[in-house]
Every structure is written in C-alpha cells, then in structure tokens.
Design an enzyme around this catalytic site. Structure first.
Site, PDB file in Angstrom:
ATOM      1  N   GLU A 187       0.739  -1.213  -0.032  1.00 37.69           N
ATOM      2  CA  GLU A 187      -0.019  -0.016   0.046  1.00 37.69           C
ATOM      3  C   GLU A 187       0.712   1.286   0.021  1.00 37.69           C
ATOM      4  O   GLU A 187       0.348   2.125  -0.646  1.00 37.69           O
ATOM      5  CB  GLU A 187      -0.865   0.080   1.247  1.00 37.69           C
ATOM      6  N   ASP A 216      -7.277   2.003   7.931  1.00 31.82           N
ATOM      7  CA  ASP A 216      -5.789   2.401   7.627  1.00 31.82           C
ATOM      8  C   ASP A 216      -5.577   3.478   8.765  1.00 31.82           C
ATOM      9  O   ASP A 216      -5.902   4.799   8.673  1.00 31.82           O
ATOM     10  CB  ASP A 216      -5.625   2.831   6.100  1.00 31.82           C
ATOM     11  N   ASP A 318      -9.466   0.428  20.582  1.00 34.68           N
ATOM     12  CA  ASP A 318     -10.424   0.057  21.127  1.00 34.68           C
ATOM     13  C   ASP A 318     -11.869   0.115  20.488  1.00 34.68           C
ATOM     14  O   ASP A 318     -12.523  -0.386  19.925  1.00 34.68           O
ATOM     15  CB  ASP A 318     -10.695  -0.190  22.762  1.00 34.68           C
TER      16      ASP A 318
HETATM   17  N1  DTR Z   1      -2.228   6.436   3.064  1.00 38.68           N
HETATM   18  C1  DTR Z   1      -1.922   5.982   4.429  1.00 38.68           C
HETATM   19  C2  DTR Z   1      -2.532   6.818   5.514  1.00 38.68           C
HETATM   20  C3  DTR Z   1      -3.455   7.669   5.037  1.00 38.68           C
HETATM   21  C4  DTR Z   1      -4.736   7.557   5.023  1.00 38.68           C
HETATM   22  N2  DTR Z   1      -5.192   8.574   4.883  1.00 38.68           N
HETATM   23  C5  DTR Z   1      -4.510   9.741   4.912  1.00 38.68           C
HETATM   24  C6  DTR Z   1      -4.591  11.198   4.712  1.00 38.68           C
HETATM   25  C7  DTR Z   1      -3.420  11.908   5.176  1.00 38.68           C
HETATM   26  C8  DTR Z   1      -2.116  11.039   5.490  1.00 38.68           C
HETATM   27  C9  DTR Z   1      -1.880   9.946   5.394  1.00 38.68           C
HETATM   28  C10 DTR Z   1      -3.253   9.125   5.242  1.00 38.68           C
HETATM   29  C11 DTR Z   1      -0.598   5.188   4.628  1.00 38.68           C
HETATM   30  O1  DTR Z   1       0.224   6.223   4.589  1.00 38.68           O
HETATM   31  O2  DTR Z   1      -0.412   4.217   4.611  1.00 38.68           O
HETATM   32 ZN    ZN Z   2       1.661   4.820   5.252  1.00 34.86          ZN
HETATM   33 ZN    ZN Z   3      -1.307   3.132   5.883  1.00 38.11          ZN
HETATM   34 CA    CA Z   4     -13.674  -3.601  22.997  1.00 36.39          CA
END
Ligand code: DTR
Ligand code: ZN
Ligand code: ZN
Ligand code: CA
Length: 455
Positions: A187, A216, A318
C-alpha cells in the site's frame, strides 16, 4: 461399605431395605429437587419458534488486538526493524495473520504480485457460508514503510480487522451475507496490492461486493475520529454507531484516494472506513471534542521509526475495532438464536457403575450461533435407588464441569428427574455437551435414561 475417593466421600450409612425406601414419583421428586433449579417441575418448554434477532457486533477485547500488534512488533524487530513490501518482515506478517485465520476455520488465499522489483502478497480470508452473491468485505494494508515497524500505520487496521474476523469464528456467527477479509501488500508504494486484487477480480465478482470497508491507521496516539464520506449509507452507519458512544466524528478529507479503498471505489464498489489521523495537526476545536493535544500531529511517528507498539492510543484502537465489528455484523445481517427456543435431547440409556467411575452421556448441539445462554436448562432423567449416592455434572464443549447435583449420603429417595439452570455463557453453544454421573457409594444402582438441554 466400600467408598471411593471422588467428588465427596460419603460417610458410611446404615443399610436400608431396597424395597422399603419411600418411592416418590418423578414429578414429586422433581418438585423437591427443583429447589435446586428454577422453572416448573418437569416442564419441558415447547420448541418455540426461534425468532431471529438482528445480531449486534460483539465487544472486541482490545487486549486481543494489542496482542496482534505485539506480534507484528516482534516480527519487525526480528526482521531489520520493518515490515515493508519486499522485505522479510512483510512476508512474516502475512504468515502470522494467515496462521491465525487458518486455525479459526477461514478459507484463506495468498495472492502474489510483483511491484517495485519485489514479490508482494495479498491475503484474503473467506468465512464459509452466507450468500455468495452478497459480500461484505473489510480490509487493511499490512505493509509498513521501510523506516519503521508500522504499528499504527497499519498494524492497527490489520489487527483490528484480524480480531474482528476471529470474533466471527469465536462467536460461531452465521451471517446472512458472505464475509470476506483482506490484508493488502505494497500500500505504501501506492495501493499496489489492493489495486492488483481489484484488477484481477472478474467484473461479475466485483458486482457481488456490497461494501468494502477500509481501515488504515485506527490507533493514532493523538487520535481523531474520522469516517470515510464516500458512500452515504456506510458513512451514516459509522456516524450513528459513534453517536451511540457519544463520540463526535468528522469526515476524512485527508485520505481521498490515499488508501486501499480507492481501487474498490474506482470500479463502483461502495466504500467506507475509519481513520484516526496521520501527520496533520489536531486543531484546538478537535482537541476540545476529542481530547488530546492541539497543535500536534494525530500521529507524530507517521512513517517513522518510532511507529512502534508504544505509538498507539488504546482507546482509539478499542473504539475503532468495536466499530469495525458492529459494521461487519450489521451489514452482514446475521442472526443469533434467542435463548429459550431450541431443545437438544438424548434418549440413550447408560448404566452407572455401582460405586465406580463416572460415566458420560454425550449430546451434540449444532446450528446455533454464539455462546450458550446464562440460563441454560439441563433436564435429567436418572433412575437410581438411593439417589444420595449420585454426583451429577453438566460438562460443556470446552470441558468445564457445571455441578448440577452433589452426593447426599442420607438422601434415600430414588431417581433424579429434575431440571437445573446453569450460567453457561462462557461456552460456545455448538459442540458436544456431556452429562457426567458418578455413583460414589456401593450397593444401590441405576442408569441414565435420558437428558436434554434447552437453549
Ligand atoms: N495512506 C495511508 C495513510 C493515510 C490515509 N489517509 C491519509 C490522509 C493523510 C495522510 C495519510 C493518510 C498510509 O500512509 O498508509
Ligand atoms: Zn503509510
Ligand atoms: Zn497506511
Ligand atoms: Ca472492545
């Protein structure tokens, strides 16, 4: 008088005439015995039609989720400090998650792909059953950046989804819709694993996915409570749940296209999810409603070596994991059997050795969901002279014995025909239950004529 060591040794007793003992009828005896139990004497509830009730998600023990994070931390520590795509720590993470799911009865598939010059892995786990034409799908990316162990990003989402899946198995949950769970690779390189999965998925299979829920970063140490706003129904589902917890939420506007929901969204699958914040700073207004520290990032260790198991808000982890479970249970429309409706009965006769070892009469319970009730009724029919010789236990599928009747040396009446109520809520309903009976004093004899459980 030959006495055996056993549950309790009975003092020797004067011999009695085998025919002279007062013989009480079963019903009168049951009335006597039912002081030890609740419910009308020998009343066997009719098998009322079980009215399915919407199953609310279970509370997920955050300790279980943190145990998974501890494992992921150990894996990173043992593998160069990270769990990044193409590194041994990532494959070890996949192997860990897969082992837990295989042991719980999931059908797991590891999907390989190549990106960035290295082999990547997606793990997909299907819970057997449910309508295959309607899939409720929850997922999280399992890889970290190479700079650190990635415990919040995204061990937190991976562990929350994993423990929700394990709770499905633990509860014996029978969803109406088919449940699928996914852990994505690469990812951090740009949603490469989830993109590969969606691209490889035939259009007909994509059409069966009613919802994809993405998690995430759900344990940020200075947490916010953000809900994905792409699908109105899924947004409302989470917003309403948080409202029951008196937690205000905001729509995640930072993450647009920045996590594994994006490939699913691109092909028209409704997506939802939760996010506790990354390197953006918490405002004063947000600190007012969520607590924490204004002016500081939600996660100051985002994509850093300090994203360790210490970089987690237990409360956010949690709360968000419980929200995952609630959404999965609600969207999959499963039911649980209300207590008091289902009867399981054994009519097998089993002789009880005189002054001998305990015997056990088995009874298989199936087709129920979740745990046994706190007022499980066990009705027994034991023909035996001088019932004071007898110790009677109910043994649950997990092996725990629930004492129904102690021996009582001077109780010279015959037969044990009674209904007992036990709190068996710590046991799964399905499984093999046993009625265990021991005659701990020589001379009087008898047998189990039958017994039943009413859930
Ligand atoms: N992309 C994800 C983390 C993430 C998800 N939404 C946001 C918004 C702003 C900054 C990071 C993220 C990652 O870094 O795995
Ligand atoms: Zn990340
Ligand atoms: Zn992430
Ligand atoms: Ca719980």
């Amino acid at each position: 008088m030959l006495e055996l060591s056993g549950p309790t040794l009975q003092p020797s007793r004067p011999r009695r005439s085998r025919t002279g003992a007062l013989l009480a009828t079963g019903a009168a005896l049951a009335a006597t015995l039912l002081g030890a139990a609740s419910g009308p004497a020998l009343a066997v509830p009719t098998a009322a039609t079980a009215r399915p009730v919407a199953a609310a998600g279970p509370d997920i023990p955050v300790a279980n989720v943190k145990a998974h994070l501890a494992q992921l931390q150990s894996i990173a520590t043992a593998n160069g400090g990270n769990r990044a795509h193409g590194r041994p720590g990532y494959k070890a993470s996949i192997d860990y998650v897969k082992s837990k799911l295989d042991a719980a009865g999931f059908t797991t598939t590891v999907q390989q792909f190549t990106t960035g010059g290295a082999t990547g892995y997606n793990l997909v786990a299907d819970w057997p059953g449910g309508d295959a034409d309607h899939v409720v799908f929850a997922g999280a990316h399992l890889d970290s950046v190479s700079a650190g162990p990635g415990i919040n990003d995204n061990g937190s989402g991976s562990a929350g989804v994993l423990e929700t899946a394990l709770a499905v198995a633990r509860e014996g949950y029978k969803p109406a819709k088919h449940l699928r769970f996914g852990w994505w690779g690469a990812e951090e390189l740009g949603m490469r694993g989830s993109s590969y999965y969606v691209n490889q998925l035939p259009a007909a299979e994509r059409g069966k996915i009613d919802a994809y829920l993405n998690f995430d970063m759900i344990g940020s140490p200075n947490p916010g409570y953000f809900v994905y706003g792409y699908d109105q129904n899924l947004k409302a589902l989470f917003e309403n749940w948080f409202a029951t917890k008196n937690i205000a939420t905001e729509i995640d506007t930072e993450g647009d296209g920045r996590s594994d929901h994006a490939p699913f969204q691109r092909v028209g699958i409704p997506v939802g999810g939760l996010f506790s914040g990354a390197d953006y700073r918490k405002t004063a207004a947000q600190a007012q409603k969520w607590g924490g520290t204004a002016g500081q990032p939600f996660d100051r260790c985002y994509h850093s070596s300090c994203d360790t198991s210490a970089n987690i808000s237990d409360k956010a982890l949690d709360t968000n994991t419980d929200a995952i479970a609630s959404a999965v249970w609600t969207l999959s429309g499963g039911t649980t059997n209300p207590p008091g409706g289902k009867i399981f009965e054994s009519k097998s006769q089993l002789a009880i050795p005189d002054g001998g070892a305990a015997v056990e009469s088995p009874l298989t319970v199936s087709g129920l969901t979740g745990n046994a009730p706190s007022a499980l009724k066990a009705s027994v029919d034991i023909k035996h002279t001088w019932r004071g010789d007898l110790v009677v236990d109910l043994v649950g599928p997990g092996g725990k014995a629930y004492r129904l009747k102690d021996s009582s040396g001077n109780d010279s009446a015959d037969d044990v025909v009674a209904t007992y109520t036990v709190d068996a809520s710590g046991e799964t309903a399905n499984g093999t239950w046993k009625l265990r009976v021991q005659d701990i004093a020589a001379q009087d004899t008898g047998r189990i004529d039958g017994w039943k459980l009413t859930f």
